[in-house]
Design a protein around this motif. Structure first.
Motif, PDB file in Angstrom:
ATOM      1  N   ALA A  72      49.647  45.398  44.678  1.00  0.00           N
ATOM      2  CA  ALA A  72      49.483  46.672  43.968  1.00  0.00           C
ATOM      3  C   ALA A  72      48.610  46.521  42.728  1.00  0.00           C
ATOM      4  N   GLU A  73      48.712  45.398  42.045  1.00  0.00           N
ATOM      5  CA  GLU A  73      47.889  45.180  40.852  1.00  0.00           C
ATOM      6  C   GLU A  73      46.402  45.177  41.211  1.00  0.00           C
ATOM      7  N   GLN A  74      46.047  44.478  42.287  1.00  0.00           N
ATOM      8  CA  GLN A  74      44.651  44.459  42.714  1.00  0.00           C
ATOM      9  C   GLN A  74      44.203  45.842  43.189  1.00  0.00           C
ATOM     10  N   CYS A  75      45.077  46.554  43.860  1.00  0.00           N
ATOM     11  CA  CYS A  75      44.728  47.919  44.290  1.00  0.00           C
ATOM     12  C   CYS A  75      44.436  48.808  43.084  1.00  0.00           C
ATOM     13  N   ALA A  76      45.282  48.722  42.084  1.00  0.00           N
ATOM     14  CA  ALA A  76      45.083  49.548  40.890  1.00  0.00           C
ATOM     15  C   ALA A  76      43.767  49.196  40.199  1.00  0.00           C
ATOM     16  N   GLY A  77      43.480  47.914  40.076  1.00  0.00           N
ATOM     17  CA  GLY A  77      42.237  47.486  39.434  1.00  0.00           C
ATOM     18  C   GLY A  77      41.008  47.920  40.215  1.00  0.00           C
ATOM     19  N   HIS A  78      41.055  47.780  41.531  1.00  0.00           N
ATOM     20  CA  HIS A  78      39.913  48.182  42.347  1.00  0.00           C
ATOM     21  C   HIS A  78      39.782  49.707  42.408  1.00  0.00           C
ATOM     22  N   ALA A  79      40.898  50.426  42.368  1.00  0.00           N
ATOM     23  CA  ALA A  79      40.831  51.894  42.322  1.00  0.00           C
ATOM     24  C   ALA A  79      40.130  52.341  41.049  1.00  0.00           C
ATOM     25  N   GLU A  80      40.459  51.695  39.926  1.00  0.00           N
ATOM     26  CA  GLU A  80      39.801  52.009  38.655  1.00  0.00           C
ATOM     27  C   GLU A  80      38.311  51.688  38.737  1.00  0.00           C
ATOM     28  N   GLY A  81      37.985  50.540  39.313  1.00  0.00           N
ATOM     29  CA  GLY A  81      36.584  50.139  39.433  1.00  0.00           C
ATOM     30  C   GLY A  81      35.784  51.097  40.302  1.00  0.00           C
ATOM     31  N   TRP A  82      36.336  51.444  41.464  1.00  0.00           N
ATOM     32  CA  TRP A  82      35.604  52.371  42.342  1.00  0.00           C
ATOM     33  C   TRP A  82      35.448  53.742  41.694  1.00  0.00           C
ATOM     34  N   ALA A  83      36.469  54.225  40.996  1.00  0.00           N
ATOM     35  CA  ALA A  83      36.339  55.518  40.306  1.00  0.00           C
ATOM     36  C   ALA A  83      35.196  55.453  39.291  1.00  0.00           C
ATOM     37  N   HIS A  84      35.148  54.373  38.531  1.00  0.00           N
ATOM     38  CA  HIS A  84      34.105  54.188  37.513  1.00  0.00           C
ATOM     39  C   HIS A  84      32.715  54.182  38.156  1.00  0.00           C
ATOM     40  N   TYR A  85      32.548  53.356  39.201  1.00  0.00           N
ATOM     41  CA  TYR A  85      31.211  53.216  39.778  1.00  0.00           C
ATOM     42  C   TYR A  85      30.818  54.399  40.662  1.00  0.00           C
ATOM     43  N   LEU A  86      31.765  55.059  41.293  1.00  0.00           N
ATOM     44  CA  LEU A  86      31.403  56.262  42.051  1.00  0.00           C
ATOM     45  C   LEU A  86      30.972  57.387  41.119  1.00  0.00           C
ATOM     46  N   ASP A  87      31.561  57.469  39.924  1.00  0.00           N
ATOM     47  CA  ASP A  87      31.094  58.448  38.931  1.00  0.00           C
ATOM     48  C   ASP A  87      29.640  58.163  38.558  1.00  0.00           C
ATOM     49  N   ARG A  88      29.305  56.895  38.388  1.00  0.00           N
ATOM     50  CA  ARG A  88      27.924  56.526  38.047  1.00  0.00           C
ATOM     51  C   ARG A  88      26.983  56.813  39.218  1.00  0.00           C
ATOM     52  N   SER A 104      32.643  43.314  54.269  1.00  0.00           N
ATOM     53  CA  SER A 104      33.705  42.531  53.666  1.00  0.00           C
ATOM     54  C   SER A 104      33.374  42.386  52.180  1.00  0.00           C
ATOM     55  N   PHE A 105      34.420  42.121  51.385  1.00  0.00           N
ATOM     56  CA  PHE A 105      34.261  42.180  49.937  1.00  0.00           C
ATOM     57  C   PHE A 105      35.247  41.226  49.281  1.00  0.00           C
ATOM     58  N   GLY A 106      34.808  40.595  48.220  1.00  0.00           N
ATOM     59  CA  GLY A 106      35.669  39.786  47.370  1.00  0.00           C
ATOM     60  C   GLY A 106      34.863  39.290  46.194  1.00  0.00           C
ATOM     61  N   TRP A 107      35.517  38.492  45.357  1.00  0.00           N
ATOM     62  CA  TRP A 107      34.897  38.047  44.106  1.00  0.00           C
ATOM     63  C   TRP A 107      34.709  36.546  44.105  1.00  0.00           C
ATOM     64  N   ASP A 108      33.510  36.089  43.765  1.00  0.00           N
ATOM     65  CA  ASP A 108      33.276  34.656  43.617  1.00  0.00           C
ATOM     66  C   ASP A 108      34.266  34.101  42.594  1.00  0.00           C
ATOM     67  N   GLY A 109      34.907  32.986  42.935  1.00  0.00           N
ATOM     68  CA  GLY A 109      35.813  32.321  42.001  1.00  0.00           C
ATOM     69  C   GLY A 109      37.199  32.936  41.916  1.00  0.00           C
ATOM     70  N   SER A 110      37.499  33.942  42.733  1.00  0.00           N
ATOM     71  CA  SER A 110      38.807  34.599  42.671  1.00  0.00           C
ATOM     72  C   SER A 110      39.745  34.029  43.720  1.00  0.00           C
ATOM     73  N   ASP A 111      40.953  33.700  43.303  1.00  0.00           N
ATOM     74  CA  ASP A 111      41.988  33.307  44.259  1.00  0.00           C
ATOM     75  C   ASP A 111      42.664  34.538  44.841  1.00  0.00           C
ATOM     76  N   ALA A 112      42.778  35.599  44.049  1.00  0.00           N
ATOM     77  CA  ALA A 112      43.475  36.808  44.491  1.00  0.00           C
ATOM     78  C   ALA A 112      42.672  37.575  45.543  1.00  0.00           C
ATOM     79  N   VAL A 113      41.374  37.755  45.288  1.00  0.00           N
ATOM     80  CA  VAL A 113      40.506  38.487  46.223  1.00  0.00           C
ATOM     81  C   VAL A 113      39.230  37.666  46.411  1.00  0.00           C
ATOM     82  N   PRO A 114      39.317  36.597  47.201  1.00  0.00           N
ATOM     83  CA  PRO A 114      38.136  35.754  47.399  1.00  0.00           C
ATOM     84  C   PRO A 114      37.059  36.459  48.215  1.00  0.00           C
ATOM     85  N   PRO A 115      35.823  35.980  48.164  1.00  0.00           N
ATOM     86  CA  PRO A 115      34.731  36.614  48.897  1.00  0.00           C
ATOM     87  C   PRO A 115      35.094  36.869  50.362  1.00  0.00           C
TER      88      PRO A 115
END
Length: 149
Positions: free
Chosen positions: A113-129, A74-85
């Motif tokens: 969709a906004e959260q999907c787009a943001g997380h897609a960008e994040g995963w692309a960035h970190y999977l490249d690393r 499971s996954f989420g962000w501390d302090g986030s209302d949109a995607v909580p832990p």
């Protein structure tokens, strides 16, 4: 769950599944490609906690751990209302190939969709690393260090 609200990423890594699995589950190895702090207990019910950018903690718990083949947490962000832990699910399958590993990531349970787009960008960035580290390269300083969104 709407299919449109699922992030899917695949990448080929020039390392065997065991090496990739270690990069996903060993706190010291996680920090080579993502984050400034990591505390993970890769067993069902175990903690997943990574300070991804030095300013933002991802938190959840492991649901499934099949050494060198599959992780689900499971996954989420501390302090986030949109995607909580713990509010979404990350599944990572490692598929052995003759020249390395196919990493297949699915992130589901995101609220819009906004959260999907943001997380897609994040995963692309970190999977490249991750791909760079698995191939023995230094990905350099994370340009997202300090990012809060």
């Amino acid at each position: 769950m709407q299919e449109a609200l699922v992030v899917r990423r695949e990448t080929h890594v020039s390392a065997p599944p065991a090496a990739v699995f270690a990069l996903l589950t060993d706190p010291e190895k996680i920090l080579r490609w993502m984050g400034t702090e990591a505390e993970v207990e890769p067993k069902p019910g175990g903690l997943y906690l990574v300070n991804v950018t030095g300013a933002r903690f991802a938190r959840g718990s492991f649901r499934e751990v099949v050494p060198v083949h599959r992780l689900a947490y499971s996954f989420g962000w501390d302090g986030s209302d949109a995607v909580p832990p713990g509010s979404s699910l990350v599944e990572i399958d490692l598929i052995e190939q003759p020249d390395g590993t196919l990493v297949r990531l699915t992130h589901s349970g995101l609220p819009n969709a906004e959260q999907c787009a943001g997380h897609a960008e994040g995963w692309a960035h970190y999977l490249d690393r991750l791909t760079a580290v698995a191939a023995g390269r230094d990905p350099g300083p994370d340009p997202w260090y300090g990012r809060k969104d």
